[in-house]
Motif scaffolding. Structure first.
Motif, PDB file in Angstrom:
ATOM      1  N   UNK A 159       0.846  -1.189   0.000  1.00 13.60           N
ATOM      2  CA  UNK A 159       0.000   0.000   0.000  1.00 13.60           C
ATOM      3  C   UNK A 159       0.885   1.243   0.000  1.00 13.60           C
ATOM      4  N   UNK A 160       0.631   2.145  -0.952  1.00 13.44           N
ATOM      5  CA  UNK A 160       1.409   3.366  -1.027  1.00 13.44           C
ATOM      6  C   UNK A 160       1.010   4.357   0.054  1.00 13.44           C
ATOM      7  N   UNK A 161      -0.156   5.006  -0.142  1.00 14.89           N
ATOM      8  CA  UNK A 161      -0.711   5.924   0.844  1.00 14.89           C
ATOM      9  C   UNK A 161      -1.951   5.291   1.457  1.00 14.89           C
ATOM     10  N   UNK A 162      -2.008   5.247   2.783  1.00 15.56           N
ATOM     11  CA  UNK A 162      -3.198   4.811   3.499  1.00 15.56           C
ATOM     12  C   UNK A 162      -3.708   6.018   4.274  1.00 15.56           C
ATOM     13  N   UNK A 163      -4.933   6.470   3.965  1.00 16.57           N
ATOM     14  CA  UNK A 163      -5.489   7.697   4.527  1.00 16.57           C
ATOM     15  C   UNK A 163      -6.828   7.375   5.164  1.00 16.57           C
ATOM     16  N   UNK A 164      -6.913   7.529   6.464  1.00 22.62           N
ATOM     17  CA  UNK A 164      -8.109   7.102   7.196  1.00 22.62           C
ATOM     18  C   UNK A 164      -8.675   8.251   8.025  1.00 22.62           C
ATOM     19  N   UNK A 178       4.240   1.285  -6.478  1.00 21.12           N
ATOM     20  CA  UNK A 178       3.845   0.250  -5.520  1.00 21.12           C
ATOM     21  C   UNK A 178       3.890  -1.091  -6.236  1.00 21.12           C
ATOM     22  N   UNK A 179       4.662  -2.018  -5.697  1.00 24.58           N
ATOM     23  CA  UNK A 179       4.878  -3.305  -6.366  1.00 24.58           C
ATOM     24  C   UNK A 179       4.594  -4.461  -5.413  1.00 24.58           C
ATOM     25  N   UNK A 180       3.781  -5.402  -5.868  1.00 25.57           N
ATOM     26  CA  UNK A 180       3.578  -6.663  -5.156  1.00 25.57           C
ATOM     27  C   UNK A 180       4.309  -7.753  -5.930  1.00 25.57           C
ATOM     28  N   UNK A 181       5.201  -8.454  -5.246  1.00 29.47           N
ATOM     29  CA  UNK A 181       5.992  -9.496  -5.877  1.00 29.47           C
ATOM     30  C   UNK A 181       5.144 -10.751  -6.100  1.00 29.47           C
ATOM     31  N   UNK A 182       5.616 -11.716  -6.914  1.00 27.57           N
ATOM     32  CA  UNK A 182       4.806 -12.905  -7.206  1.00 27.57           C
ATOM     33  C   UNK A 182       4.350 -13.671  -5.971  1.00 27.57           C
ATOM     34  N   UNK A 185       0.144 -12.490  -1.921  1.00 28.37           N
ATOM     35  CA  UNK A 185      -1.225 -12.908  -2.236  1.00 28.37           C
ATOM     36  C   UNK A 185      -2.239 -11.797  -1.931  1.00 28.37           C
ATOM     37  N   UNK A 186      -1.774 -10.675  -1.405  1.00 27.92           N
ATOM     38  CA  UNK A 186      -2.652  -9.547  -1.114  1.00 27.92           C
ATOM     39  C   UNK A 186      -2.706  -8.575  -2.276  1.00 27.92           C
ATOM     40  N   UNK A 187      -3.513  -7.537  -2.125  1.00 25.64           N
ATOM     41  CA  UNK A 187      -3.713  -6.540  -3.160  1.00 25.64           C
ATOM     42  C   UNK A 187      -2.651  -5.447  -3.078  1.00 25.64           C
ATOM     43  N   UNK A 188      -2.346  -4.847  -4.218  1.00 22.10           N
ATOM     44  CA  UNK A 188      -1.467  -3.688  -4.267  1.00 22.10           C
ATOM     45  C   UNK A 188      -2.310  -2.440  -4.496  1.00 22.10           C
ATOM     46  N   UNK A 189      -2.106  -1.408  -3.683  1.00 25.37           N
ATOM     47  CA  UNK A 189      -2.885  -0.180  -3.759  1.00 25.37           C
ATOM     48  C   UNK A 189      -1.952   1.020  -3.934  1.00 25.37           C
ATOM     49  N   UNK A 190      -2.352   1.951  -4.787  1.00 22.55           N
ATOM     50  CA  UNK A 190      -1.645   3.216  -4.850  1.00 22.55           C
ATOM     51  C   UNK A 190      -2.075   4.120  -3.713  1.00 22.55           C
TER      52      UNK A 190
END
Length: 292
Positions: A159-164, A178-182, A185-190
């Motif tokens: 996750x790049x920016x998490x804004x709550x 933002x990169x998720x490697x092979x 198993x989770x999601x990649x978020x900008x």
């Protein structure tokens, strides 16, 4: 400065002021803290921010942590106090690095500025996820001229920016990858927006997932507790690329529940290998377009 003495790194503060990179009128010179590999007040930006927090910053007692060129590895996440600026000399030569769940994690603070540096958080494995910048219950935050690099190879995601639950968040001239490697198993978020009001201007986000059937999401919008965030993007790009699945914009419920999202002169560009679909969206309008 923190040691109340003039040293080699402090001399660069004057040069930065004269070049227009720092408005000294907003700060007592005693409240300008220098981080440098040697010769500064601190050798770690995390230690400098911890010290500043102990000085009780306020509207009448603002602080700036000025980070000299160098590569700084922090052992744990950093928190920026209220009324504090974290500023590097440039984002090419000033790099703050961590390998952990969070790099910058701040809750409940106000009037924060992060400028002119690179933030890097990379993990090749793990179960906690990898996040770059996390703001929760914060107000009046500016992140500008920052490069953000987040890589995760674990089980939760990148996750790049998490804004709550924030208001007054501004991202300006940010470049985020933002990169998720092979193995991830989770999601990649900008940008993962959970009830935050955000203005994004002249920013570029690239979100890559290297695992089949796993999502790369440029902008995720949620609204816990029925909040209605207002999100505006100007002159910005969201690009996603994944093995077989992707979303550039992901919303959980109807727009009426969310408030509004507007794009001005923006591009949403998605690509996928295999059976994924590619999407491209150009939006140019004076009035803005609400996304259904």
């Amino acid at each position: 400065n923190a040691d109340r003495a003039i040293n080699a790194a402090d001399a660069t503060v004057l040069a930065n002021i004269l070049s227009g990179n720092l408005d000294a009128a907003d700060y007592d010179l005693a409240n300008i803290v220098v981080v440098a590999p040697q010769g500064g007040d601190f050798t770690s930006p995390r230690d400098a921010l911890t010290w500043v927090a102990g000085q009780s910053p306020s509207a009448a007692n603002r602080f700036v942590v000025l980070v000299a060129p160098g590569e700084y590895t922090v052992p744990a996440s950093m928190s920026i106090p209220s009324y504090t600026t974290l500023r590097g000399y440039d984002r090419v030569n000033c790099r703050i690095i961590r390998s952990g769940s969070f790099l910058l994690q701040t809750t409940g603070h106000t009037h924060i500025v992060v400028q002119d540096l690179s933030l890097i958080n990379e993990q090749s494995s793990g179960t906690g996820g990898t996040r770059g910048v996390f703001f929760e219950d914060c107000t009046n935050v500016l992140v500008s001229h920052v490069d953000l690099l987040v890589t995760d190879g674990g089980t939760v995601g990148a996750l790049g920016f998490v804004l709550s639950d924030c208001t007054g968040i501004r991202l300006e001239e940010v470049k985020a990858t933002v990169t998720a490697l092979p193995a991830c198993i989770g999601t990649a978020y900008g940008i993962y927006d959970s009830g935050a009001d955000v203005n994004v201007r002249d920013c570029d986000f690239f979100v890559l997932h290297n695992r089949a059937s796993t999502n790369a999401i440029g902008l995720y919008v949620g609204n816990p507790g029925g909040t209605q965030p207002q999100i505006r993007l100007d002159g910005s790009t969201l690009k996603t690329w994944t093995a077989t699945a992707l979303f550039n914009l992901y919303m959980l419920k109807a727009l009426e529940t969310y408030g509004w999202i507007r794009f001005f002169d923006c591009e949403l560009d998605g690509g996928a290998m295999g059976d994924g679909q590619s999407i491209r969206w150009h939006c140019r309008t004076e009035d803005g377009v609400a996304v259904p």
